[in-house]
Design an enzyme around this catalytic site. Sequence first.
Site, PDB file in Angstrom:
ATOM      1  CB  SER A 240      -6.630  -2.016  -0.079  1.00 29.76           C
ATOM      2  OG  SER A 240      -7.270  -3.161  -0.604  1.00 29.76           O
ATOM      3  CG  LEU A 241      -2.774  -0.110  -4.173  1.00 31.06           C
ATOM      4  CD1 LEU A 241      -2.130   1.171  -4.719  1.00 31.06           C
ATOM      5  CD2 LEU A 241      -3.052  -1.090  -5.307  1.00 31.06           C
ATOM      6  N   GLY A 242      -1.796  -2.979  -0.224  1.00 27.53           N
ATOM      7  CA  GLY A 242      -0.827  -3.594   0.671  1.00 27.53           C
ATOM      8  C   GLY A 242       0.278  -2.623   1.041  1.00 27.53           C
ATOM      9  CG  ASP A 244       3.075  -0.667  -3.628  1.00 33.64           C
ATOM     10  OD1 ASP A 244       4.101   0.029  -3.713  1.00 33.64           O
ATOM     11  OD2 ASP A 244       3.023  -1.863  -3.962  1.00 33.64           O
ATOM     12  N   GLY A 245       0.233   1.064  -0.029  1.00 30.94           N
ATOM     13  CA  GLY A 245      -0.743   1.995   0.504  1.00 30.94           C
ATOM     14  C   GLY A 245      -2.108   1.827  -0.120  1.00 30.94           C
ATOM     15  N   GLY A 271      -7.976  -4.840   5.313  1.00 29.45           N
ATOM     16  CA  GLY A 271      -8.855  -4.207   4.341  1.00 29.45           C
ATOM     17  C   GLY A 271     -10.166  -3.760   4.953  1.00 29.45           C
ATOM     18  CG  ASP A 272     -12.533  -6.612   6.708  1.00 28.05           C
ATOM     19  OD1 ASP A 272     -12.823  -6.541   5.495  1.00 28.05           O
ATOM     20  OD2 ASP A 272     -12.349  -7.685   7.311  1.00 28.05           O
TER      21      ASP A 272
END
Length: 333
Positions: A240-242, A244-245, A271-272
């Site tokens: 997970s990249l916030g 940035d997808g 994220g969950d």
Amino acid sequence: MITTVTPNPSVDRTIEVDRLEPGQVIRIQSTTDEPGGKGINIARSIASQGIHTRAIFPAGAASGLALTGLIEQSLVEQSLVEQRSAGTVEGERGPLEIRVVDTSAAVRTNITIIDSQGVTTKLNEPGPTLTGDDEEALLVEAGEAAAHSSWIVGSGSLPPGIASGFYVRLAETARNEGVNIAVDTSGPALLAMVGTPCSLLKPNRQELASIVDQPISTLGDVVEAAGRLRAGGAGAVLVSLGSDGAVLVDDTGVFHGMARTDRIVNTVGAGDALLAGFLLGGAVGREALASALAWGRSTVGSMSTLAPPDKHDYQAVSVTTSIEGKRLLEDDA
């Protein structure tokens, strides 16, 4: 059935304020308590789709009843079960089955403060100190669930007293039962997973950098580091990249996905939701990544740490196999 194991559950308290100013008296606009802990969030999301899910977590008797009551109430609000007293919650209840490993320790409280500008401040307690017997009891409960599960999800931080190799042992339990296992954790518990065979690892960018002990500045860095984890035994790596997808590297290829959103209210639980959406999307390839991003997008647009079960905009998601390796991630752009 999908089983989640949450060694460090919590009550998640979200507080809304107009502006957070250190040293000042601040009036609270609203307060919401929800059941928390990464595995519990994932279990609730999956159960919201009517899929039989088992949530395993440790808690002392009184705090366990309180947390179970919050979980039960959240299911009521999702119209998954009828209203019933938290004190009577035992065994299977509709799509979500709760298994509390009884300890002498109270459940921690995590506090999230959100101001009117959308700035989020988190205050997380470390959790109560558990014992070696508590650890063994969690693993025994997970082993019993594995016989009836398609996935075991080990998720979240470890409380004091639980060894950093807990998820390694959980992965061994899953392998012995022939069950897929996903692990989403951080710090020493994540480092202990390096080289341990598992079906899926889900680090974020910072966690990935800590594993490979090098900066992660570009999409190419993400893909290279994920490949190293796969070489060490992870069947798939979902990063997970916030903003940035997310990047997925698995047996079917390398994928980068983005989700357009105009409104970010609360990033807690995103994220969950991403991992829950990935599992619900089949846990393989492009479609699973698209599902993951749609679920994560829904969560950041809500005050709740739980993705709304029926508000996923797949049209806002794009997934490609054409990776721009030199593309700088947002913090480095």
